[in-house]
Design a protein around this motif. Structure first.
Motif, PDB file in Angstrom:
ATOM      1  N   PRO A 222       2.271  -4.958  -9.539  1.00 30.25           N
ATOM      2  CA  PRO A 222       1.743  -6.014 -10.407  1.00 30.25           C
ATOM      3  C   PRO A 222       0.958  -5.406 -11.574  1.00 30.25           C
ATOM      4  N   GLU A 223       0.988  -6.068 -12.710  1.00 30.81           N
ATOM      5  CA  GLU A 223       0.384  -5.534 -13.940  1.00 30.81           C
ATOM      6  C   GLU A 223      -1.099  -5.192 -13.770  1.00 30.81           C
ATOM      7  N   GLN A 224      -1.855  -6.044 -13.074  1.00 29.38           N
ATOM      8  CA  GLN A 224      -3.293  -5.808 -12.925  1.00 29.38           C
ATOM      9  C   GLN A 224      -3.601  -4.630 -11.986  1.00 29.38           C
ATOM     10  N   MET A 225      -2.604  -4.138 -11.258  1.00 29.99           N
ATOM     11  CA  MET A 225      -2.832  -3.033 -10.317  1.00 29.99           C
ATOM     12  C   MET A 225      -2.348  -1.683 -10.843  1.00 29.99           C
ATOM     13  N   VAL A 226      -1.699  -1.659 -11.988  1.00 26.83           N
ATOM     14  CA  VAL A 226      -1.119  -0.417 -12.511  1.00 26.83           C
ATOM     15  C   VAL A 226      -2.187   0.656 -12.716  1.00 26.83           C
ATOM     16  N   LYS A 227      -3.305   0.303 -13.336  1.00 22.98           N
ATOM     17  CA  LYS A 227      -4.360   1.300 -13.586  1.00 22.98           C
ATOM     18  C   LYS A 227      -4.949   1.816 -12.270  1.00 22.98           C
ATOM     19  N   SER A 228      -5.147   0.938 -11.308  1.00 21.78           N
ATOM     20  CA  SER A 228      -5.711   1.347 -10.016  1.00 21.78           C
ATOM     21  C   SER A 228      -4.768   2.286  -9.279  1.00 21.78           C
ATOM     22  N   TYR A 229      -3.491   1.928  -9.234  1.00 21.82           N
ATOM     23  CA  TYR A 229      -2.522   2.784  -8.568  1.00 21.82           C
ATOM     24  C   TYR A 229      -2.369   4.122  -9.293  1.00 21.82           C
ATOM     25  N   SER A 230      -2.427   4.088 -10.606  1.00 20.67           N
ATOM     26  CA  SER A 230      -2.337   5.337 -11.383  1.00 20.67           C
ATOM     27  C   SER A 230      -3.533   6.233 -11.078  1.00 20.67           C
ATOM     28  N   LEU A 231      -4.700   5.619 -10.979  1.00 15.05           N
ATOM     29  CA  LEU A 231      -5.899   6.387 -10.638  1.00 15.05           C
ATOM     30  C   LEU A 231      -5.765   7.004  -9.246  1.00 15.05           C
TER      31      LEU A 231
END
Length: 139
Positions: A51-60
């Motif tokens: 999901p779009e809102q989780m991309v940064k978290s998963y990338s981190l």
């Protein structure tokens, strides 16, 4: 020749430990590189599967995984070079250290004698006799 090169290595003190400067630079570089690679790979992959809102978290999280991989690689590449020479201390040496630090060794011995838990732990560690040697000689 190799021994002369080894003697020319420069050491750096970091957080109370002494390391080769070039090894420190290599470990930092490897850690930063793998962390950033993991993060940027995550930024490319996760928009397609998360999901779009989780991309940064998963990338981190992928960047943190890169840091852990770097930790493992650094551990394998750079072995400790420290040599520990342990020699048993005597009660007289301990007394001299306490005097130098301006501590009362008799007060310490009394505290150990009055606390059976501490005394037992010291016996298990093999240091009880070092503290109590002079006390027994007096009796």
């Amino acid at each position: 020749m190799a021994q002369q090169q080894k003697n020319k290595e420069s050491y750096v003190e970091v957080i109370g430990d002494t390391v080769y400067g070039k090894h420190l630079i290599a470990t930092i570089s490897l850690s930063i590189s793998l962390s950033l690679i993991g993060f940027f790979i995550g930024k490319q992959i996760f928009p397609h599967i998360a999901p779009e809102q989780m991309v940064k978290s998963y990338s981190l999280l992928l960047g943190i995984a890169g840091s852990l991989i770097a930790l493992l690689i650094n551990t394998l590449l750079f072995k400790p070079k420290r040599i520990l020479n342990e020699t048993p201390n005597t009660s007289a040496e301990l007394t001299a250290v306490y005097q130098k630090l301006q501590f009362d060794i008799e007060e310490e011995r009394e505290a150990i004698l009055n606390d059976p838990v501490t005394a037992q732990e010291m016996k298990e560690q093999g240091i009880y006799d070092m503290f109590m040697e002079e006390k027994r000689e007096e009796h």
